[in-house]
Write an enzyme that holds these catalytic residues in place. Structure first.
Site, PDB file in Angstrom:
ATOM      1  N   THR A   1       2.726   1.312  10.211  1.00  0.00           N
ATOM      2  CA  THR A   1       1.773   0.205  10.286  1.00  0.00           C
ATOM      3  C   THR A   1       2.176  -0.682  11.460  1.00  0.00           C
ATOM      4  OG1 THR A   1       1.336   0.239   7.907  1.00  0.00           O
ATOM      5  CG2 THR A   1       0.808  -1.793   9.084  1.00  0.00           C
TER       6      THR A   1
ATOM      7  N   LYS B   1      -6.016  -0.669   7.808  1.00  0.00           N
ATOM      8  CA  LYS B   1      -4.813  -0.959   7.025  1.00  0.00           C
ATOM      9  C   LYS B   1      -4.630  -2.467   6.853  1.00  0.00           C
ATOM     10  CE  LYS B   1      -0.886  -0.400   4.861  1.00  0.00           C
ATOM     11  NZ  LYS B   1       0.278   0.339   5.401  1.00  0.00           N
TER      12      LYS B   1
ATOM     13  N   LYS C   1       5.320  -8.695   7.446  1.00  0.00           N
ATOM     14  CA  LYS C   1       5.071  -8.068   8.748  1.00  0.00           C
ATOM     15  C   LYS C   1       3.615  -7.655   8.866  1.00  0.00           C
ATOM     16  CE  LYS C   1       5.610  -3.816   9.550  1.00  0.00           C
ATOM     17  NZ  LYS C   1       4.780  -2.582   9.717  1.00  0.00           N
TER      18      LYS C   1
END
Length: 288
Positions: free
Chosen positions: A97, A172, A240
């Site tokens: 990611t 995502k 994150k």
């Protein structure tokens, strides 16, 4: 069957690479900590290489599952990066990611060299990786997807082509935004049930069969009630990911007010010592 280099053997990457080997592919692994690669080979078979470039030399596909943007840049474009060794027609799949910006930059670098690029972040956590049941959201050309899908089927329950390069990462981000919001609502519901001295099992039975039902409720309500937070995806990683989503939102002019709020709440959980606890530990800030 394909010759595949797999870069990154963390809690997600190690089982994913194992599924590829079980599916009959010829797998060479690389990990920044070389002992992890040696242990993986001892357990599963295959072979290891001591750099991304050596792992990528002569293969049909290079797959990465590392940590963040800087890690992906290192294994692709660094001094011993894979892109320098990949020949025309090689497939690049990134399950990390990262920012949509980096995904687009890698496609812009790779495609002129004949490297077919797919940004393919995953959802499903460690259990999904171990069970070969990940949901994969993909960005890239139709040609790249045609090449990537048969390989990814070794560890996927769902594969969706979301658009051109970067679209997988943007999808995502949407996934993580939705999870963060659900977990905040779930935390508050559990908190109120406790303060009201309700039977938590009965509350779960009552609300989990209706419109409030979610994966998080089904899998985390009871563990949250017990104060157990050792179930995979950590608060550090969620922060994150939310950071990436907030940056993308700012760039696109999107208002992400709840995401900013929940990100601040996760910062409180980190300060409480919960950085490595799973994302359901969000409830701690209400109870402690």
């Amino acid at each position: 069957m394909a010759k595949i280099a797999f870069l990154g053997l963390g809690v997600m990457g190690a089982p994913m690479a194992g599924h590829l080997l079980k599916a009959g592919h010829d797998v060479t692994v690389y990990n920044r900590t070389a002992s992890k690669a040696a242990d993986w080979v001892a357990k599963h078979g295959g072979s290891s290489a001591d750099s991304p470039a050596k792992a990528a030399d002569g293969v049909d596909a290079v797959i990465a599952c590392v940590g963040a943007d800087a890690d992906v840049e290192a294994v692709t474009l660094g001094p011993d990066g894979a892109f320098g060794a990949m020949h025309e027609g090689t497939l690049w799949i990134d399950h990390t990611t990262v920012s949509a910006k980096l995904a687009r930059e890698l496609a812009e670098t790779g495609e002129p060299q004949g490297i077919h690029c797919v940004d393919a972040p995953v959802s499903g956590g460690q259990a999904g990786a171990e069970n070969g049941a990940l949901a994969i959201m993909c960005g890239g050309s139709r040609r790249a997807m045609t090449l990537a899908e048969p390989i990814m089927q070794a560890y996927a329950a769902r594969i969706v082509h979301c658009g051109e390069a970067g679209a997988g990462q943007q999808t995502k981000m949407c996934n993580q935004l939705a999870i963060a919001g659900v977990l905040q609502g779930l935390s508050e519901a559990l908190h109120l049930a406790k303060r009201s001295e309700l039977d938590l099992d009965r509350v779960f039975d009552a609300i989990s069969g209706g419109a409030a039902q979610s994966w998080q409720m089904d899998n985390r309500w009871k563990t949250m009630a017990k104060g157990e937070f050792d179930f995979g995806f950590a608060v550090d990683w969620m922060r994150k990911d939310l950071g990436l989503a907030l940056e993308e939102g700012e760039a696109k002019g999107a208002t992400l007010e709840l995401a900013k709020l929940v990100d601040d709440y996760y910062a409180e959980v980190q300060a409480m010592g919960g950085a490595r606890q799973d994302t359901s530990s969000l409830v701690r800030r209400l109870e402690e």
